[in-house]
Design an enzyme around this catalytic site. Structure first.
Site, short mmCIF file in Angstrom:
data_model
loop_
_atom_site.label_atom_id
_atom_site.label_comp_id
_atom_site.label_asym_id
_atom_site.label_seq_id
_atom_site.Cartn_x
_atom_site.Cartn_y
_atom_site.Cartn_z
N HIS A 66 78.57 41.44 -6.49
CA HIS A 66 78.94 41.75 -5.10
C HIS A 66 77.99 42.79 -4.51
CE1 HIS A 66 82.00 43.23 -1.98
NE2 HIS A 66 81.51 42.08 -1.58
N GLU A 69 74.87 40.98 -3.68
CA GLU A 69 75.13 40.15 -2.49
C GLU A 69 74.81 40.92 -1.23
OE1 GLU A 69 78.95 39.19 0.17
OE2 GLU A 69 79.25 38.80 -1.97
N HIS A 70 75.29 42.15 -1.14
CA HIS A 70 75.07 42.98 0.06
C HIS A 70 73.63 43.49 0.13
CE1 HIS A 70 79.13 43.25 1.77
NE2 HIS A 70 79.50 42.98 0.52
#
Length: 132
Positions: A66, A69-70
């Site tokens: 995650h 992802e950012h």
């Protein structure tokens, strides 16, 4: 050459091919639609916290998929979301248990948006100063 799969019950077809680098490409043309949609997914999600590295095992921090992802949206001199907006696209990303996906939808400038999507994933930029 792409493999064509016909879905006669839906009056649609899908073109599918796996590239030499393992990337699976699926194209579902919809000539009567006004917008386009593209998604790129990688097999790395929240469940992936252990990888094999140099004939050993490397433990990754929980939440790394995650986080990445950012971070992939951040580039050295721009943010990928701004580039998608410049070309009139809406973009998003999400992480599931076993994959991370990046996507956009647009009514114009498909090629520019697709290049932005590929750049997002293929050219990561991590700034040491920002990450500390």
């Amino acid at each position: 050459m792409m493999n064509k799969i016909n879905y006669e019950q839906f009056n649609e077809c899908v073109y599918q091919e796996t590239l030499s680098n393992g990337l699976k490409v699926i194209i579902n043309p919809k000539p009567d639609f006004n917008s386009t949609y593209a998604s790129l997914s990688v097999d790395f999600g929240s469940i992936n916290t252990v990888i094999s590295k140099n004939q050993g095992i490397k433990h990754l921090p929980t939440g790394i998929a995650h986080f990445i992802e950012h971070k992939l949206f951040d580039k050295k001199n721009y943010d990928s979301s701004d580039r998608f907006a410049k070309y009139g696209a809406e973009n998003n990303a999400f992480t599931s248990f076993n994959q991370t996906s990046y996507l956009f939808s647009a009514t114009t400038d498909f090629d520019d948006n697709f290049k932005t999507l590929l750049d997002l994933v293929e050219n990561p930029y991590f700034d040491e100063q920002k990450n500390n």
